[in-house]
Design an enzyme around this catalytic site. Structure first.
Site, mmCIF file in Angstrom:
data_model
loop_
_atom_site.group_PDB
_atom_site.id
_atom_site.type_symbol
_atom_site.label_atom_id
_atom_site.label_comp_id
_atom_site.label_asym_id
_atom_site.label_seq_id
_atom_site.Cartn_x
_atom_site.Cartn_y
_atom_site.Cartn_z
ATOM 1 N N GLN A 138 -27.052 11.847 -0.844
ATOM 2 C CA GLN A 138 -26.846 11.946 -2.297
ATOM 3 C C GLN A 138 -26.515 13.369 -2.735
ATOM 4 O OE1 GLN A 138 -30.625 9.579 -3.247
ATOM 5 N NE2 GLN A 138 -29.284 9.116 -4.968
ATOM 6 N N CYS B 166 -30.780 4.182 -9.567
ATOM 7 C CA CYS B 166 -30.464 5.189 -8.561
ATOM 8 C C CYS B 166 -29.800 6.367 -9.249
ATOM 9 C CB CYS B 166 -29.514 4.569 -7.537
ATOM 10 S SG CYS B 166 -28.965 5.714 -6.272
ATOM 11 N N LEU B 167 -30.168 7.570 -8.852
ATOM 12 C CA LEU B 167 -29.577 8.775 -9.453
ATOM 13 C C LEU B 167 -28.065 8.848 -9.195
ATOM 14 C CD1 LEU B 167 -32.325 11.426 -8.575
ATOM 15 C CD2 LEU B 167 -31.908 10.336 -10.803
ATOM 16 N N GLY C 26 -36.998 9.478 -5.948
ATOM 17 C CA GLY C 26 -36.589 9.633 -4.562
ATOM 18 C C GLY C 26 -35.177 10.168 -4.482
ATOM 19 N N HIS D 289 -35.338 1.906 -0.492
ATOM 20 C CA HIS D 289 -34.133 2.357 -1.214
ATOM 21 C C HIS D 289 -33.557 3.626 -0.581
ATOM 22 C CE1 HIS D 289 -31.954 3.082 -5.211
ATOM 23 N NE2 HIS D 289 -31.810 4.237 -4.577
ATOM 24 N N GLU D 290 -34.432 4.587 -0.283
ATOM 25 C CA GLU D 290 -33.944 5.872 0.260
ATOM 26 C C GLU D 290 -33.449 5.710 1.693
ATOM 27 O OE1 GLU D 290 -33.333 7.932 -1.918
ATOM 28 O OE2 GLU D 290 -34.663 7.111 -3.443
ATOM 29 N N HIS E 6 -30.000 4.467 1.771
ATOM 30 C CA HIS E 6 -28.993 5.520 1.555
ATOM 31 C C HIS E 6 -28.546 6.138 2.880
ATOM 32 C CE1 HIS E 6 -28.385 6.127 -2.721
ATOM 33 N NE2 HIS E 6 -29.680 6.146 -2.982
HETATM 34 ZN ZN ZN Z 1 -30.609 5.861 -4.771
#
Ligand code: ZN
Length: 153
Positions: A51, A88-89, A46, A130-131, A134
């Site tokens: 991000q 998380c990226l 995701g 999670h997304e 963000h």
């Molecule tokens: Zn993330």
């Protein structure tokens, strides 16, 4: 399509609240395409627009069942609980246990401006939560009850 730079924890943009998309114009469509490519390149499940430094309520998810594109997503139903390890990226090298709903239903717009509903359990429910976090400037490290060594997973 182009790959965009993934912002990392410590970058202020990750802590800001994203604005709703008011018109799905060409820039939003390019953003969706670029986010999908950036996510794939990074082997993520995701990615949210902040991000890549864009404070718009846009999310892409792929838990292995094809790409899901969400514009202005909102959680309209939650059910149950699950506790799993997530990462998380934007927070490389860190994994933590986070409690999430077992099931969620999210309402959003697709790239054609049509209202869609996505129902997710397991990993998809986790990714949706999670997304969307963000988009509100929240990271999983705020919610993790325990961090785990990535080398042990
Ligand atoms: Zn993330």
């Amino acid at each position: 399509m182009a790959t965009r730079v993934i912002r990392k924890v410590g970058d202020d943009v990750l802590r800001k609240v994203s604005r709703p998309v008011d018109s799905i114009n060409k820039n939003v469509l390019i953003l969706l395409d670029d986010m999908a490519e950036t996510m794939r390149n990074a082997n993520g499940v995701g990615l949210a627009a902040p991000q890549v430094g864009i404070l718009k309520r846009v999310v892409v998810i792929d838990v292995g069942e094809g790409i899901i594109e969400l514009i202005n997503p909102e959680i309209v139903h939650i059910e149950g609980k699950q506790m799993e390890v997530e990462g998380c990226l934007s927070v490389p090298g860190k994994l933590g246990e986070v409690e999430r709903p077992a099931k969620v239903i999210v309402k959003a717009l697709n790239r054609n401006g049509e209202e869609i509903r996505v129902e997710g359990t397991g990993l998809l429910a986790r990714a949706l939560c999670h997304e969307i976090d963000h988009l509100n400037g929240e990271l999983f490290i705020d919610k993790a009850i325990r961090f785990v060594d990535p080398n042990e997973e």
